[in-house]
Design an enzyme around this catalytic site. Structure first.
Site, mmCIF file in Angstrom:
data_model
loop_
_atom_site.group_PDB
_atom_site.id
_atom_site.type_symbol
_atom_site.label_atom_id
_atom_site.label_comp_id
_atom_site.label_asym_id
_atom_site.label_seq_id
_atom_site.Cartn_x
_atom_site.Cartn_y
_atom_site.Cartn_z
ATOM 1 N N HIS A 1 -9.963 11.883 -56.983
ATOM 2 C CA HIS A 1 -10.863 13.538 -57.647
ATOM 3 C C HIS A 1 -10.836 14.343 -56.487
ATOM 4 O O HIS A 1 -10.179 14.097 -55.433
ATOM 5 C CB HIS A 1 -11.465 13.305 -58.437
ATOM 6 C CG HIS A 1 -13.059 12.205 -58.261
ATOM 7 N ND1 HIS A 1 -12.884 11.056 -57.952
ATOM 8 C CD2 HIS A 1 -13.310 13.009 -56.901
ATOM 9 C CE1 HIS A 1 -14.095 10.877 -57.630
ATOM 10 N NE2 HIS A 1 -14.506 12.079 -57.026
ATOM 11 N N ARG B 1 -17.995 -0.914 -55.862
ATOM 12 C CA ARG B 1 -17.479 0.317 -55.491
ATOM 13 C C ARG B 1 -17.195 0.766 -54.286
ATOM 14 O O ARG B 1 -17.141 0.427 -53.647
ATOM 15 C CB ARG B 1 -18.560 1.614 -55.926
ATOM 16 C CG ARG B 1 -19.077 0.932 -57.525
ATOM 17 C CD ARG B 1 -19.659 2.478 -58.038
ATOM 18 N NE ARG B 1 -18.715 3.241 -58.296
ATOM 19 C CZ ARG B 1 -18.350 3.519 -59.705
ATOM 20 N NH1 ARG B 1 -18.704 2.784 -60.400
ATOM 21 N NH2 ARG B 1 -17.785 4.080 -60.404
ATOM 22 N N CYS C 1 -8.958 8.732 -62.404
ATOM 23 C CA CYS C 1 -9.834 7.736 -62.077
ATOM 24 C C CYS C 1 -9.911 6.971 -63.534
ATOM 25 O O CYS C 1 -9.089 5.855 -63.685
ATOM 26 C CB CYS C 1 -11.275 8.645 -61.682
ATOM 27 S SG CYS C 1 -12.510 7.632 -60.866
#
Lengths: 251, 474
Positions: A199, A134, A100
């Protein structure tokens, strides 16, 4: 083929665990530790924070997770002092995992939403620019790193758009956004280094990737080619199967 | 014209929605009302002569809202609230619907008390113009929905800046123990009226700040923050190790809070006065909720200006009578056993629930329910940030269910749980039976459900005739 021995220990350099831990990064560390323990080996965890210096001859495995922008800014400034050591570690064949925010800082440069440019480690030939939206959601990719077309599942949540230079992607996006929501690549890899946005955390549901990194780390320390003894991964496979359904794949 | 009929239309939609069994009809009328009449909140809230209190937090907003409502009623206010826990803008609008229906003057002492979602707070404040804003804590929570903590902090900063500029006085009741929050409120300026609350009972301090802490560095100088001690997540008696930043002096404090699994006695200092609240709400998190509610009650009453001052003993008695909100420490008897339902939605909340559970005599029996639907957050990685280890040590049995039970099972496996005590049961109904069946007579089964899992459990319990329909709760 070298047998693994109970005395074998992987030396982990865990970077900024108190700051770069936003998406349950400690789950990845728990996977490293337990999958060694279950095979009679051990993980020696060394934590490095702001101001500490890293000796590249001292570690077989490196980990850098994700953080909030504020922490990432602080870490980026400090990483400049560790970048040479991290690149030397990678060149020496140590295993490294950047997740990430980690992959963003592993590249040459990360341009934040406010336009500020943060220098990265430069261990992976890539650049990242923060976008206005995002990229969030479940993701599945296919990688050839540990056998042909192995599926890796996870969750991604990043504003950065990453573009690869002269480096291979970690995998191809089956479903999800990936590096930049455009070219279907996900993550990056070279030598024994992997960078990824996945993740969830990454390793519990993708034990093949965990074992790949552990075998690389053992090879780095003890030489030869390492084949790890199989473990009972029933629960891991079951959770993996459910995660697949979240991107519309069959269970 | 449209505005005049809007409440009628919206209420009809609510009634229809309830009859259709869709979500209890608590928010749909609000959606309709706001669509037909975007100024509804502003106009209706303006009719409340005692103004409004808004309460926001990552954890504790529902319970604190109940506490403030009970305290305000005991002080003689006529209270309008969104008690059903629908805490977005439309939920507040729905709660105000009843006022829109009343043509006659509202009684003197009409007060709104609203629980507001952290991400909806700026919108609600800009319309309701509350006189009291209660800011309790911000922990990492549902990162896929809320984004980073910093994003919420920035929205709250803007919200406070706007609130200060609005006509009429505003009091902020803020948790001094949350370093991010305290520095945020202080950054707004000295002319804002603040009541600080926090904890001053070192005997309930933690050995260390929890792993999932989101306040490790000073917001002024970026040096590490020290907690001496930490009380709950990153809440504590904090100070920067470098500059002069530190916890503000407390106006209202927890003097002592010693909890069992079923309740506690909280000694509170408010200014020069001391009160004792004996409450069925267990856990230090509820002691924080209680001092926040005391602060809100004082802030509300200050505006009215009672000649003899606010009766704190009245407040203490009222707070002691507040029962757990559904799923927040609620207890349900099932035959010879009992369920204790502790909503589990983010790392700090679950850590605190575990601490509360472990106040019970061992061994403990756990039913953990993990869903990943929209209201839970789609990203389940947060369960890795929970410190399950102390619970695993004491758990006789861990029954896991929910859409992502497999992820929980992995978490337990990698926490070195004895997997012979961990079982995954896919169906919630069967999981409940497993947990109850494995627990001995007179035992308590502690349920840790995510939000939608709690609703699922509620449906099961309602179906078995064990609890009333949640939407009928008043």
């Amino acid at each position: 083929m070298n047998p693994t021995l109970p005395s074998h220990t992987v030396r982990l350099c865990h970077l900024y665990p108190e700051r770069m831990n936003i998406y349950a990064d400690r789950g990845n560390i728990a996977v490293f530790a337990n999958r060694l323990k279950w095979r009679g080996m051990s993980l020696e965890i060394r934590e490095f924070t702001l101001g500490d210096s890293v000796d590249p001859s001292d570690h077989d495995l490196y980990y850098l997770g994700g953080g909030q922008d504020r922490d990432q800014d602080l870490v980026a400034g400090d990483l400049a002092h560790k970048a040479d050591a991290l690149r030397a570690g990678a060149d020496d064949g140590a295993a490294q995992l950047y997740v990430c925010g980690g992959i963003q800082l592993a590249g040459h440069r990360y341009q934040t939403a406010s336009g500020e440019s943060l220098a990265g480690v430069g261990v992976l030939d890539l650049e990242t620019v923060a976008g206005s939206t995002r990229l969030v959601g479940d993701i599945a990719i296919s990688t050839d790193l540990c056998g042909p077309s192995v599926e890796v599942v996870g969750y991604e949540n990043h504003a950065g758009r990453t573009h690869l230079g002269d480096v291979s992607p970690f995998g191809q996006v089956i479903s999800g956004h990936g590096n930049n929501d455009a070219d279907k690549t996900e993550g990056a890899t070279r030598d024994r280094v992997i960078g990824t946005y996945l993740h969830g955390p990454l390793l519990p549901k993708n034990p093949q990737i965990a074992d790949l990194l552990l075998s690389w780390a053992l090879e780095h320390r003890y030489g030869g080619r390492v084949e790890l003894a199989p473990l009972d991964d029933t629960l891991e496979k079951s959770a993996h199967a459910v995660a697949r359904t979240r991107v519309g794949l069959d269970r | 014209m449209l505005a005049a009929v809007a409440p009628t239309v919206a209420r009809a939609v609510g009634s229809l929605s309830r009859r259709l069994g869709r979500g209890g009809g608590t928010t749909l009328p609000g959606v309709v009302l706001l669509r037909l009449d975007p100024d509804a909140i502003e106009r209706s809230a303006g009719r409340l002569d005692a103004g409004s209190v808004v309460i926001s937090a990552t954890n504790g907003k529902t319970t604190t809202t109940r506490l403030v409502v009970d305290a305000a009623k005991a002080l003689g206010y006529s209270v309008t609230t969104n008690r059903a826990g629908s805490n977005l803008e439309r939920g507040v609008a729905a709660a105000l619907l009843d006022l829109g229906r009343r043509r006659a003057e509202l009684p003197v002492g009409s007060l709104g008390v609203f629980e507001v979602d952290e991400a909806a707070l700026d919108a609600v404040v800009s319309k309701a113009h509350p006189r009291v804003i209660v800011l309790m804590n911000l922990f990492r929570d549902q990162l896929d929905r809320f984004g980073e903590l910093e994003t919420l902090l920035e929205r709250w900063r803007q919200m406070l800046t706007n609130a200060r500029a609005q006509p009429g006085p505003v009091t902020v009741v803020a948790n001094a123990d949350d370093p991010n929050l305290a520095e945020l409120v202080r950054s707004i300026g000295n002319d804002i009226d603040v009541i600080w609350f926090g904890c001053n009972d070192a005997t309930v301090g933690l050995d260390a700040v929890a792993h999932a802490s989101d306040a490790t560095t000073c917001r002024r100088c970026d040096h590490p923050i020290r907690h001496d001690p930490a009380y709950l997540g990153h809440l504590g008696a904090w100070a920067c190790t470098n500059c002069e930043a530190q916890r503000p002096p407390l106006d209202i404090e927890i003097v002592s809070a010693s909890s069992t699994a079923t309740g506690q006695t909280v000694k509170v200092r408010a200014g020069e006065q001391h009160i004792v609240v004996a409450t069925p709400l267990a856990g230090l998190h509820n002691a924080y909720n209680i001092v926040a509610a005391v602060g809100a009650a004082l802030a509300v009453d200050k505006r009215r200006g009672p000649a003899d001052g606010t009766s704190l003993s009245t407040v203490a008695t009222a707070l002691g009578r507040t029962q757990p909100a559904f799923g927040r420490g609620e207890r349900v008897a099932i035959g010879t056993r009992e369920l204790s339902i502790l909503l589990a939605k983010n790392p700090t909340g679950v850590n605190q629930n575990i601490r509360t559970v472990l106040a019970a005599p061992d061994p403990v029996h756990i039913l953990a329910m993990l869903n990943d639907r929209t209201a839970d957050g789609r990203d389940v990685s947060w369960v890795w940030d929970v410190d399950w280890e102390p619970l695993i040590e004491r758990a006789q049995r861990l029954t896991l269910t929910g859409d992502r039970a497999g992820d929980l099972a992995l978490r337990m496996k990698y926490a070195s749980a004895d997997m012979s005590r961990v079982v995954v049961v896919d169906e919630a109904d069967a999981a409940l039976d497993d947990a109850l069946g494995k627990a001995p007579d007179n035992a308590t089964v502690h349920v840790l459900p995510t939000y939608t899992a709690m609703l699922d459990l509620r449906t099961i319990l309602t179906g078995r005739g064990l609890v009333a329909d949640q939407w009928d709760e008043t």
